[in-house]
Design a protein around this motif. Structure first.
Motif, PDB file in Angstrom:
ATOM      1  N   THR A  87       1.014  -1.319   0.054  1.00 28.21           N
ATOM      2  CA  THR A  87      -0.005  -0.189  -0.104  1.00 28.21           C
ATOM      3  C   THR A  87       0.620   1.362  -0.072  1.00 28.21           C
ATOM      4  N   ILE A  88       2.015   1.241  -0.085  1.00 30.74           N
ATOM      5  CA  ILE A  88       2.872   2.389   0.156  1.00 30.74           C
ATOM      6  C   ILE A  88       2.981   2.597  -0.922  1.00 30.74           C
ATOM      7  N   PHE A  89       2.980   2.271  -1.856  1.00 32.09           N
ATOM      8  CA  PHE A  89       3.229   2.410  -3.652  1.00 32.09           C
ATOM      9  C   PHE A  89       3.219   3.695  -3.810  1.00 32.09           C
ATOM     10  N   PRO A  90       1.297   3.867  -3.662  1.00 33.78           N
ATOM     11  CA  PRO A  90       0.524   5.050  -4.463  1.00 33.78           C
ATOM     12  C   PRO A  90       1.914   6.591  -4.230  1.00 33.78           C
ATOM     13  N   PRO A  91       2.151   6.664  -3.063  1.00 31.03           N
ATOM     14  CA  PRO A  91       3.012   8.137  -1.933  1.00 31.03           C
ATOM     15  C   PRO A  91       4.652   7.716  -2.814  1.00 31.03           C
ATOM     16  N   TYR A  92       4.925   6.761  -2.598  1.00 35.32           N
ATOM     17  CA  TYR A  92       6.414   6.124  -2.708  1.00 35.32           C
ATOM     18  C   TYR A  92       6.587   6.533  -4.336  1.00 35.32           C
ATOM     19  N   PHE A  93       5.637   6.302  -5.455  1.00 37.10           N
ATOM     20  CA  PHE A  93       6.093   5.962  -6.827  1.00 37.10           C
ATOM     21  C   PHE A  93       5.252   7.793  -6.806  1.00 37.10           C
ATOM     22  N   VAL A  94       4.505   8.916  -6.241  1.00 33.76           N
ATOM     23  CA  VAL A  94       4.073  10.320  -6.464  1.00 33.76           C
ATOM     24  C   VAL A  94       5.427  10.808  -6.183  1.00 33.76           C
ATOM     25  N   MET A 105      12.367 -12.855  -0.442  1.00 35.69           N
ATOM     26  CA  MET A 105      12.256 -12.451  -1.306  1.00 35.69           C
ATOM     27  C   MET A 105      13.296 -10.585  -0.607  1.00 35.69           C
ATOM     28  N   PHE A 106      12.904 -10.703   0.645  1.00 41.11           N
ATOM     29  CA  PHE A 106      13.455  -9.997   0.743  1.00 41.11           C
ATOM     30  C   PHE A 106      15.795 -10.150   1.515  1.00 41.11           C
ATOM     31  N   SER A 107      15.157 -11.557   1.685  1.00 40.14           N
ATOM     32  CA  SER A 107      16.116 -11.997   1.700  1.00 40.14           C
ATOM     33  C   SER A 107      16.924 -12.166   0.844  1.00 40.14           C
ATOM     34  N   PHE A 108      16.673 -13.310   0.159  1.00 38.68           N
ATOM     35  CA  PHE A 108      17.118 -12.863  -1.587  1.00 38.68           C
ATOM     36  C   PHE A 108      17.650 -11.808  -1.968  1.00 38.68           C
ATOM     37  N   TYR A 122      11.272   4.868   0.622  1.00 35.43           N
ATOM     38  CA  TYR A 122      11.544   4.135   0.721  1.00 35.43           C
ATOM     39  C   TYR A 122      12.022   3.207   2.199  1.00 35.43           C
ATOM     40  N   PHE A 123      12.411   4.004   3.030  1.00 35.73           N
ATOM     41  CA  PHE A 123      12.470   2.980   4.571  1.00 35.73           C
ATOM     42  C   PHE A 123      11.301   2.634   4.474  1.00 35.73           C
ATOM     43  N   VAL A 124      10.091   3.154   4.640  1.00 37.72           N
ATOM     44  CA  VAL A 124       8.867   2.915   5.113  1.00 37.72           C
ATOM     45  C   VAL A 124       8.322   1.369   4.810  1.00 37.72           C
ATOM     46  N   ASP A 125       9.007   1.230   2.948  1.00 36.03           N
ATOM     47  CA  ASP A 125       8.819   0.155   2.143  1.00 36.03           C
ATOM     48  C   ASP A 125       9.154  -1.035   2.701  1.00 36.03           C
ATOM     49  N   VAL A 126      10.625  -1.199   2.844  1.00 34.67           N
ATOM     50  CA  VAL A 126      11.630  -1.981   3.640  1.00 34.67           C
ATOM     51  C   VAL A 126      11.234  -2.495   5.360  1.00 34.67           C
ATOM     52  N   ASN A 127      10.776  -1.634   5.687  1.00 29.75           N
ATOM     53  CA  ASN A 127       9.893  -1.722   6.893  1.00 29.75           C
ATOM     54  C   ASN A 127       8.919  -2.396   6.858  1.00 29.75           C
ATOM     55  N   ILE A 128       8.125  -2.320   6.854  1.00 34.52           N
ATOM     56  CA  ILE A 128       6.447  -2.698   6.693  1.00 34.52           C
ATOM     57  C   ILE A 128       6.949  -4.890   5.956  1.00 34.52           C
ATOM     58  N   THR A 129       7.688  -5.515   4.884  1.00 38.99           N
ATOM     59  CA  THR A 129       8.239  -6.546   4.063  1.00 38.99           C
ATOM     60  C   THR A 129       8.781  -6.674   5.772  1.00 38.99           C
TER      61      THR A 129
END
Length: 331
Positions: A246-253, A322-325, A304-311
């Motif tokens: 769900t972070i993608f829209p503000p992340y992309f903007v 996927m994150f570990s890979f 970018y930090f929030v995207d990684v932090n959510i994972t």
């Protein structure tokens, strides 16, 4: 040779003469650049013909890799299109007077960038000759577009953004077109007279112009945000690990604004050197744009930090795998 007069001491006629000098008779460098750019366009048309006459696999697209250079280029150009919209609209609403020398170039970049971006979903279709299937219009075949398809979202968003950005650019150019009209002759004068729509520069016209510019600036910002949010939904609505977020829209903007501001700075450097506008594009403009770029880059870093932090926090098995890979492979 006498020193050039400072801008504050120059008459409006002198300023207009300097700004319109590029509309004179083209020199050989103009023809050379036009030839090079024409060769690039011809190369692109040949590549497109080759793709249509063979198949999409020549571009590297095949199962399971269904998205490639086209979708990457689409996102890139849509991001650049945020340059004029955000820079011009936000600075206009904030009444930052230093914005004036960069407005037209930034707004023109928006229109050109979103037009180029609109080509890539059509190219990506494969069967490009049926691109009108993306548009929701009544037809004899009884077909109706699938509103769950991201391609339809992109078509509607890009169409809306092109119309809004073109109107935003055209509205700002009305006084400029009137100046060119008054200094032209022949068919060019008739063309610019039609484009200037009878602008005479009266007090009432300037009053309406300022109100309309402010209104368009306020309206174009949510349009720009919605456009890149829809582009983000192309990825976020999938079930691909790393994209389903769900972070993608503000992340992309934020990322689009970041790349757009950087593109405006790059364009300012080129235009300043090519047209010898050192008196008009001063270090102050680059300093202010650099500060704006720094602020937006910090916001992008936080997204970018929030995207990684959510994972990391959710610790979903497939997402974490996927994150570990990626962490093991690229660190």
């Amino acid at each position: 040779m006498s020193e050039p007069a400072p801008i504050a001491r120059k008459s409006p006629g002198q300023l207009n003469d300097e700004m319109l000098s590029s509309l004179g008779t083209p020199v050989w460098r103009w023809y050379a650049l036009a030839f090079v750019l024409g060769a690039v366009v011809a190369w692109g048309l040949y590549a497109f013909w080759h793709m249509v006459s063979t198949d999409m696999s020549c571009t590297g697209l095949n199962r399971p890799v269904m998205w490639g250079i086209f979708i990457v280029s689409f996102v890139f150009w849509v991001g650049l299109s945020h340059s004029g919209t955000m820079v011009s609209a936000i600075l206009r609403l904030s009444r930052a007077n230093w914005r004036r020398p960069i407005l037209r170039a930034a707004e023109a970049m928006t229109v050109f960038s979103i037009t180029v971006a609109g080509l890539f979903p059509i190219i990506h279709l494969g069967r490009n000759w049926v691109f009108y299937y993306l548009l929701p219009y009544p037809n004899q075949r009884g077909l109706w577009p699938n509103f769950r398809s991201p391609l339809l979202w992109d078509a509607m968003a890009i169409t809306t953004y092109i119309i809004g950005s073109t109107l935003f650019l055209y509205l700002g150019m009305l006084p400029d077109l009137a100046i060119v009209r008054d200094r032209s002759s022949g068919w060019r004068r008739k063309l610019y007279a039609a484009l200037a729509m009878g602008w005479r520069g009266s007090a009432r016209e300037w009053s309406v112009y300022r109100k309309a510019s402010t209104l368009m600036a306020a309206l174009i910002i949510p349009v720009a945000v919605s456009v890149h949010s829809i582009v983000a939904f192309d990825f976020a609505v999938t079930v691909v690990p790393g994209w389903h977020s769900t972070i993608f829209p503000p992340y992309f903007v934020i990322g689009a604004i970041d790349s757009g501001v950087a593109a405006v700075i790059t364009l300012m450097i080129v235009v300043r050197k090519a047209f010898r506008l050192e008196e008009y594009l001063t270090p102050e403009h680059f300093d202010n744009m650099g500060k704006l770029l720094l602020v937006i880059s910090l916001l992008w870093t936080y997204a970018y930090f929030v995207d990684v932090n959510i994972t990391w926090y959710a610790h979903e098995p497939i997402e974490w795998e996927m994150f570990s890979f990626m962490a093991n492979r690229y660190t």
